[in-house]
Structures are given as structure tokens and as C-alpha cells.
Motif scaffolding. Structure first.
Motif, PDB file in Angstrom:
ATOM      1  N   VAL A 121      35.709 -44.389  50.997  1.00  0.00           N
ATOM      2  CA  VAL A 121      36.157 -43.325  51.903  1.00  0.00           C
ATOM      3  C   VAL A 121      35.201 -43.199  53.093  1.00  0.00           C
ATOM      4  CG1 VAL A 121      36.448 -40.814  52.110  1.00  0.00           C
ATOM      5  CG2 VAL A 121      37.476 -42.048  50.187  1.00  0.00           C
ATOM      6  N   ARG A 122      33.917 -43.261  52.835  1.00  0.00           N
ATOM      7  CA  ARG A 122      32.928 -43.097  53.911  1.00  0.00           C
ATOM      8  C   ARG A 122      32.835 -44.330  54.807  1.00  0.00           C
ATOM      9  NH1 ARG A 122      33.646 -38.299  53.065  1.00  0.00           N
ATOM     10  NH2 ARG A 122      32.134 -36.997  52.003  1.00  0.00           N
ATOM     11  N   GLN A 123      32.781 -45.521  54.204  1.00  0.00           N
ATOM     12  CA  GLN A 123      32.504 -46.722  54.988  1.00  0.00           C
ATOM     13  C   GLN A 123      33.745 -47.425  55.521  1.00  0.00           C
ATOM     14  OE1 GLN A 123      29.916 -49.193  52.629  1.00  0.00           O
ATOM     15  NE2 GLN A 123      28.271 -47.697  52.648  1.00  0.00           N
ATOM     16  N   HIS A 124      34.821 -47.482  54.757  1.00  0.00           N
ATOM     17  CA  HIS A 124      35.991 -48.232  55.191  1.00  0.00           C
ATOM     18  C   HIS A 124      37.035 -47.366  55.887  1.00  0.00           C
ATOM     19  CE1 HIS A 124      34.576 -51.914  53.330  1.00  0.00           C
ATOM     20  NE2 HIS A 124      34.243 -51.191  52.287  1.00  0.00           N
ATOM     21  N   ILE A 125      37.253 -46.179  55.365  1.00  0.00           N
ATOM     22  CA  ILE A 125      38.204 -45.270  56.005  1.00  0.00           C
ATOM     23  C   ILE A 125      37.507 -44.492  57.119  1.00  0.00           C
ATOM     24  CG2 ILE A 125      39.746 -43.291  55.644  1.00  0.00           C
ATOM     25  CD1 ILE A 125      40.185 -44.274  52.788  1.00  0.00           C
ATOM     26  N   GLY A 126      36.210 -44.247  56.957  1.00  0.00           N
ATOM     27  CA  GLY A 126      35.446 -43.516  57.964  1.00  0.00           C
ATOM     28  C   GLY A 126      35.750 -42.030  57.970  1.00  0.00           C
ATOM     29  N   SER A 127      36.127 -41.504  56.805  1.00  0.00           N
ATOM     30  CA  SER A 127      36.503 -40.100  56.703  1.00  0.00           C
ATOM     31  C   SER A 127      35.319 -39.239  56.267  1.00  0.00           C
ATOM     32  CB  SER A 127      37.632 -39.955  55.677  1.00  0.00           C
ATOM     33  OG  SER A 127      37.923 -38.592  55.455  1.00  0.00           O
ATOM     34  N   ASP A 128      35.297 -38.007  56.776  1.00  0.00           N
ATOM     35  CA  ASP A 128      34.266 -37.052  56.350  1.00  0.00           C
ATOM     36  C   ASP A 128      34.839 -36.005  55.394  1.00  0.00           C
ATOM     37  OD1 ASP A 128      35.797 -35.569  58.103  1.00  0.00           O
ATOM     38  OD2 ASP A 128      34.104 -34.730  59.189  1.00  0.00           O
ATOM     39  N   ILE A 129      35.996 -36.302  54.786  1.00  0.00           N
ATOM     40  CA  ILE A 129      36.593 -35.398  53.807  1.00  0.00           C
ATOM     41  C   ILE A 129      35.543 -35.046  52.742  1.00  0.00           C
ATOM     42  CG2 ILE A 129      37.504 -37.371  52.507  1.00  0.00           C
ATOM     43  CD1 ILE A 129      39.786 -35.627  51.560  1.00  0.00           C
ATOM     44  N   PRO A 130      35.447 -33.767  52.370  1.00  0.00           N
ATOM     45  CA  PRO A 130      34.470 -33.396  51.335  1.00  0.00           C
ATOM     46  C   PRO A 130      34.776 -34.080  50.001  1.00  0.00           C
ATOM     47  CG  PRO A 130      35.279 -31.449  52.479  1.00  0.00           C
ATOM     48  CD  PRO A 130      36.139 -32.598  52.918  1.00  0.00           C
ATOM     49  N   ILE A 131      33.711 -34.543  49.351  1.00  0.00           N
ATOM     50  CA  ILE A 131      33.822 -35.218  48.058  1.00  0.00           C
ATOM     51  C   ILE A 131      32.882 -34.549  47.064  1.00  0.00           C
ATOM     52  CG2 ILE A 131      33.528 -37.367  46.775  1.00  0.00           C
ATOM     53  CD1 ILE A 131      34.065 -38.869  49.415  1.00  0.00           C
ATOM     54  N   ILE A 132      33.436 -34.163  45.925  1.00  0.00           N
ATOM     55  CA  ILE A 132      32.636 -33.628  44.829  1.00  0.00           C
ATOM     56  C   ILE A 132      32.741 -34.611  43.670  1.00  0.00           C
ATOM     57  CG2 ILE A 132      32.333 -31.770  43.145  1.00  0.00           C
ATOM     58  CD1 ILE A 132      33.525 -29.831  45.201  1.00  0.00           C
ATOM     59  N   ILE A 133      31.598 -35.033  43.156  1.00  0.00           N
ATOM     60  CA  ILE A 133      31.548 -35.982  42.044  1.00  0.00           C
ATOM     61  C   ILE A 133      31.159 -35.250  40.769  1.00  0.00           C
ATOM     62  CG2 ILE A 133      30.302 -37.963  41.099  1.00  0.00           C
ATOM     63  CD1 ILE A 133      30.206 -39.171  43.822  1.00  0.00           C
ATOM     64  N   PHE A 134      31.898 -35.563  39.675  1.00  0.00           N
ATOM     65  CA  PHE A 134      31.583 -35.054  38.338  1.00  0.00           C
ATOM     66  C   PHE A 134      30.943 -36.181  37.532  1.00  0.00           C
ATOM     67  CE2 PHE A 134      35.997 -32.995  38.768  1.00  0.00           C
ATOM     68  CZ  PHE A 134      35.495 -31.885  39.411  1.00  0.00           C
ATOM     69  N   THR A 135      30.032 -35.818  36.639  1.00  0.00           N
ATOM     70  CA  THR A 135      29.514 -36.825  35.714  1.00  0.00           C
ATOM     71  C   THR A 135      28.936 -36.175  34.469  1.00  0.00           C
ATOM     72  OG1 THR A 135      28.099 -38.768  35.466  1.00  0.00           O
ATOM     73  CG2 THR A 135      27.196 -36.931  36.692  1.00  0.00           C
ATOM     74  N   SER A 136      28.968 -36.916  33.401  1.00  0.00           N
ATOM     75  CA  SER A 136      28.305 -36.467  32.179  1.00  0.00           C
ATOM     76  C   SER A 136      26.922 -37.093  32.079  1.00  0.00           C
ATOM     77  CB  SER A 136      29.147 -36.830  30.952  1.00  0.00           C
ATOM     78  OG  SER A 136      29.445 -38.198  30.963  1.00  0.00           O
ATOM     79  N   SER A 137      26.578 -37.923  33.055  1.00  0.00           N
ATOM     80  CA  SER A 137      25.259 -38.555  33.092  1.00  0.00           C
ATOM     81  C   SER A 137      24.211 -37.537  33.525  1.00  0.00           C
ATOM     82  CB  SER A 137      25.264 -39.724  34.088  1.00  0.00           C
ATOM     83  OG  SER A 137      23.951 -40.163  34.345  1.00  0.00           O
ATOM     84  N   GLY A 138      23.128 -37.487  32.806  1.00  0.00           N
ATOM     85  CA  GLY A 138      22.039 -36.586  33.173  1.00  0.00           C
ATOM     86  C   GLY A 138      20.943 -37.305  33.935  1.00  0.00           C
ATOM     87  N   ILE A 139      21.247 -38.477  34.455  1.00  0.00           N
ATOM     88  CA  ILE A 139      20.245 -39.298  35.126  1.00  0.00           C
ATOM     89  C   ILE A 139      20.131 -38.877  36.592  1.00  0.00           C
ATOM     90  CG2 ILE A 139      19.581 -41.646  35.750  1.00  0.00           C
ATOM     91  CD1 ILE A 139      21.222 -42.559  33.291  1.00  0.00           C
ATOM     92  N   GLU A 140      18.941 -38.473  36.983  1.00  0.00           N
ATOM     93  CA  GLU A 140      18.708 -37.988  38.345  1.00  0.00           C
ATOM     94  C   GLU A 140      19.073 -39.035  39.398  1.00  0.00           C
ATOM     95  OE1 GLU A 140      15.135 -35.887  40.896  1.00  0.00           O
ATOM     96  OE2 GLU A 140      14.593 -37.310  39.315  1.00  0.00           O
ATOM     97  N   GLN A 141      18.787 -40.297  39.139  1.00  0.00           N
ATOM     98  CA  GLN A 141      19.058 -41.346  40.116  1.00  0.00           C
ATOM     99  C   GLN A 141      20.550 -41.452  40.425  1.00  0.00           C
ATOM    100  OE1 GLN A 141      16.574 -43.014  41.853  1.00  0.00           O
ATOM    101  NE2 GLN A 141      18.345 -43.537  43.130  1.00  0.00           N
ATOM    102  N   THR A 142      21.385 -41.182  39.435  1.00  0.00           N
ATOM    103  CA  THR A 142      22.832 -41.208  39.654  1.00  0.00           C
ATOM    104  C   THR A 142      23.219 -40.154  40.683  1.00  0.00           C
ATOM    105  OG1 THR A 142      23.167 -41.933  37.375  1.00  0.00           O
ATOM    106  CG2 THR A 142      25.072 -41.020  38.506  1.00  0.00           C
ATOM    107  N   GLU A 143      22.642 -38.985  40.560  1.00  0.00           N
ATOM    108  CA  GLU A 143      22.910 -37.909  41.521  1.00  0.00           C
ATOM    109  C   GLU A 143      22.430 -38.304  42.914  1.00  0.00           C
ATOM    110  OE1 GLU A 143      22.199 -33.091  42.032  1.00  0.00           O
ATOM    111  OE2 GLU A 143      21.500 -34.102  40.221  1.00  0.00           O
ATOM    112  N   LEU A 144      21.235 -38.844  43.002  1.00  0.00           N
ATOM    113  CA  LEU A 144      20.692 -39.265  44.293  1.00  0.00           C
ATOM    114  C   LEU A 144      21.544 -40.361  44.926  1.00  0.00           C
ATOM    115  CD1 LEU A 144      16.889 -39.286  43.374  1.00  0.00           C
ATOM    116  CD2 LEU A 144      18.107 -37.604  44.786  1.00  0.00           C
ATOM    117  N   ASP A 145      21.987 -41.316  44.094  1.00  0.00           N
ATOM    118  CA  ASP A 145      22.849 -42.388  44.596  1.00  0.00           C
ATOM    119  C   ASP A 145      24.162 -41.833  45.131  1.00  0.00           C
ATOM    120  OD1 ASP A 145      20.900 -44.230  43.875  1.00  0.00           O
ATOM    121  OD2 ASP A 145      21.930 -44.868  42.043  1.00  0.00           O
ATOM    122  N   SER A 146      24.709 -40.817  44.458  1.00  0.00           N
ATOM    123  CA  SER A 146      25.960 -40.192  44.902  1.00  0.00           C
ATOM    124  C   SER A 146      25.802 -39.602  46.297  1.00  0.00           C
ATOM    125  CB  SER A 146      26.386 -39.090  43.937  1.00  0.00           C
ATOM    126  OG  SER A 146      26.642 -39.610  42.670  1.00  0.00           O
TER     127      SER A 146
END
Length: 121
Positions: free
Chosen positions: A66-91
Motif C-alpha cells: 500500500v505504501r510503496q506500490h500504490i503510494g497511499s497514505d490510508i491509515p493502517i492498523i496492524i494486529f498481532t499476537s507476537s510480543g516481539i518489539e522488533q515486529t512492532e518497530l518493523d511495522s
């Protein structure tokens, strides 16, 4: 307001969809990331809600596309059951606006959605 909800957990997807629809949103729901991405490419949404670990295409891949190919700034909320901080930072590095750990509180989700949508208005 039209939301796309991409979540492979049927109970969570259906309950969040019901909650959001009862709060006035129109929700298109998908259990597969590929189907969700196809819908994003052909429809106009005000917000994307996606699980990080989806069959087909992950929430991270959806965000990146969505960000790189469509070029949209539509808000994105990601859910995860992962408690790994790096996953959040990568998101956030890929362009997610919010990151919510599961279990998802519908009330907290609604506050975050309204906050994101009000800043776009």
C-alpha cells in the motif's frame, strides 16, 4: 466510513466487524491477505485493519504494498499476537500508523480508529 478488515481468526474478525458496523462503519472482511489486497486495489477504503500473520499475504506485505506500490497514505492498523518489539518497530518502518497487540480491545480500537480518521479529515 469504509474499513477493510483482514484477519484469519474467524471469531475475532466477525466480532470486530459486528462491533465496527454497530458503530456506523461499513466493513469488508477477509480471512486471506491476498483477497484483502485485491480488494484494496479495486476499492476505496478509509482505513485498513490487518493481522500481521495472514494466509496468502501477510499484514506486513499489505502495508508495504500500500505504501510503496500504490503510494497511499490510508491509515493502517496492524494486529498481532507476537510480543516481539522488533515486529512492532518493523511495522512502523513499513508505514503502519498503529500497532495493537492481541487480544484486541474493541473499545481501544475504536478510539484509535477515530483518532486516525479525525487527523485525516
Amino acid at each position: 466510513m469504509r474499513i477493510i478488515l483482514s484477519e484469519d481468526n474467524d471469531i475475532l474478525r466477525k466480532s470486530l466487524s459486528f462491533f465496527l458496523e454497530s458503530n456506523g462503519f461499513t466493513v469488508d472482511q477477509f480471512s486471506d491477505g491476498k483477497d484483502a489486497l485485491d480488494a484494496i486495489e479495486t476499492n476505496d477504503y478509509d482505513l485498513i485493519l490487518t493481522d500481521i500473520n495472514m494466509p496468502g499475504i501477510s499484514g506486513m506485505e499489505i502495508t508495504q504494498y500500500v505504501r510503496q506500490h500504490i503510494g497511499s497514505d490510508i491509515p493502517i492498523i496492524i494486529f498481532t499476537s507476537s510480543g516481539i518489539e522488533q515486529t512492532e518497530l518493523d511495522s512502523f518502518d513499513l508505514g503502519a500508523n498503529e500497532f495493537i497487540a492481541k487480544p484486541v480491545s474493541p473499545a481501544v480500537l475504536l478510539v484509535r480508529i477515530n483518532k486516525l480518521l479525525s487527523t485525516r479529515a
